[in-house]
Write a protein that holds these residues in place. Structure first.
Motif, PDB file in Angstrom:
ATOM      1  N   CYS A  42       0.832  -1.195   0.000  1.00 52.61           N
ATOM      2  CA  CYS A  42       0.000   0.000   0.000  1.00 52.61           C
ATOM      3  C   CYS A  42       0.869   1.248   0.000  1.00 52.61           C
ATOM      4  N   ALA A  86      -9.819  -4.388   3.176  1.00 50.30           N
ATOM      5  CA  ALA A  86      -8.496  -3.949   3.631  1.00 50.30           C
ATOM      6  C   ALA A  86      -8.464  -3.820   5.150  1.00 50.30           C
ATOM      7  N   ALA A 129      -6.170  -6.101   7.848  1.00 47.01           N
ATOM      8  CA  ALA A 129      -5.324  -5.488   8.873  1.00 47.01           C
ATOM      9  C   ALA A 129      -5.684  -6.002  10.265  1.00 47.01           C
ATOM     10  N   GLU A 179      -9.507   4.106  -1.259  1.00 46.77           N
ATOM     11  CA  GLU A 179      -8.242   3.565  -0.771  1.00 46.77           C
ATOM     12  C   GLU A 179      -7.493   4.530   0.152  1.00 46.77           C
ATOM     13  N   THR A 190      -8.899   4.297   3.564  1.00 38.12           N
ATOM     14  CA  THR A 190      -8.467   3.077   4.239  1.00 38.12           C
ATOM     15  C   THR A 190      -7.097   3.270   4.863  1.00 38.12           C
ATOM     16  N   ARG A 191      -6.166   3.818   4.099  1.00 36.63           N
ATOM     17  CA  ARG A 191      -4.813   4.004   4.609  1.00 36.63           C
ATOM     18  C   ARG A 191      -4.802   4.983   5.779  1.00 36.63           C
ATOM     19  N   LEU A 210      -6.241   3.129   8.902  1.00 35.75           N
ATOM     20  CA  LEU A 210      -5.299   2.160   9.443  1.00 35.75           C
ATOM     21  C   LEU A 210      -4.147   2.834  10.153  1.00 35.75           C
ATOM     22  N   PRO A 265      -1.298  -2.056   7.023  1.00 35.49           N
ATOM     23  CA  PRO A 265      -2.130  -2.486   5.890  1.00 35.49           C
ATOM     24  C   PRO A 265      -1.769  -3.884   5.436  1.00 35.49           C
TER      25      PRO A 265
END
Length: 283
Positions: free
Chosen positions: A10, A133, A137, A269, A272-273, A276, A283
């Motif tokens: 990622c 995702a 994790a 996306e 998501t990053r 996290l 990730p």
């Protein structure tokens, strides 16, 4: 459930400023594609307790149409002016960011406390990658991702009448598929607002003696259905889905993240990053 890691690395988590710019550029927040007409129609239906927009929530308050609009203005940033009836609506990106921070904190806490997590979506065509995702994790951090009721049938009322669906899991994320599509190319699943699937999943988990989820991450009926039953729930919601925000206001949804839930899946996306990173998960 152990979920295999993704087959690609990622990109770094975006900064808060970069993510805010991304939200505006993609229409996840700011001027969104969800129309004012759609939002106001949902607020009106919610006020009449239409089950299509309650999503499994049984509100405690009366929630007149004007009260729902006022709540959505506070929680999402839509226009509070009831005379504004047409055009695109808006989501305040700063409200989205603050909700994502709370979302990440709840997710990180659940993993740190080794609480089982259930992921479920009624919007698999857009949000499956986001949830998958997160599930990877959680699993990589030693968390327990629940997958009860695989293959169970559930009858759901659709605009075409009562249709039988089945529970399925894709990369640790629960969704439903229409039984008529069994054996067909049906990825990634059916769009669904019903709370019935999460009720089937939770009942199956209870029947086998647990574990039950310590956190439910999802949308639509997955969020409101679980929240109504007393489970801790976090998830995204669009401006024409007032139920999660009412649930949040009444204490049955822990975090409702305001955003457009129907942009291209790849656009989520960076969210998501960001989540996290804030949750201290890899990730």
């Amino acid at each position: 459930m152990s979920i295999p890691p993704p087959d690609r690395s990622c990109a770094p988590a975006p900064s808060r400023e970069a993510l805010r710019a991304h939200l505006l550029a993609t229409g996840i927040a700011g001027r969104v594609a969800t129309t004012r007409e759609a939002g106001l129609r949902s607020y009106r239906l919610f006020a009449t307790r239409d089950p299509r927009v309650l999503l499994g929530l049984d509100p405690v308050g009366t929630w007149r149409e004007d009260e729902v609009l006022a709540l959505m203005a506070r929680r999402c940033g839509v226009s509070a002016d009831p005379r504004r009836r047409e055009g695109a609506d808006t989501v305040d990106p700063d409200r989205t960011l603050r909700a994502l921070d709370r979302f990440a904190a709840r997710l990180g806490q659940a993993v740190a406390e080794r609480r089982p997590v259930l992921f479920g979506t009624g919007h698999p065509h857009r949000l499956l990658g986001f949830y998958a995702a997160l599930a990877r994790a959680v699993s990589a951090a030693g968390g327990h991702v629940l997958t009860p009721a695989q293959g169970r049938s559930v009858d759901i009322t659709t605009r075409f009448g009562l249709r039988t669906h089945r529970i399925d899991y894709v990369q640790g994320v629960a969704l439903v598929r229409a039984d008529a599509d069994r054996g067909a190319a049906c990825e990634p699943g059916a769009h669904c607002h019903s709370p019935l699937p999460v009720r089937v999943v939770l009942q199956a988990a209870a029947e086998r003696g647990g574990p039950l989820p310590g956190l439910v991450v999802g949308d639509h009926g997955w969020a409101c259905g679980a929240g109504q039953l007393g489970f801790e729930v976090i998830g995204p919601a669009d401006t024409d889905d007032p139920a999660p925000f009412v649930g949040e206001a009444e204490g049955r949804v822990a975090v409702a993240v305001p955003l457009d839930d129907a942009v291209r899946s790849a656009c989520y996306e960076p969210l998501t990053r960001y989540v996290l990173n804030r949750a201290c998960l890899s990730p």
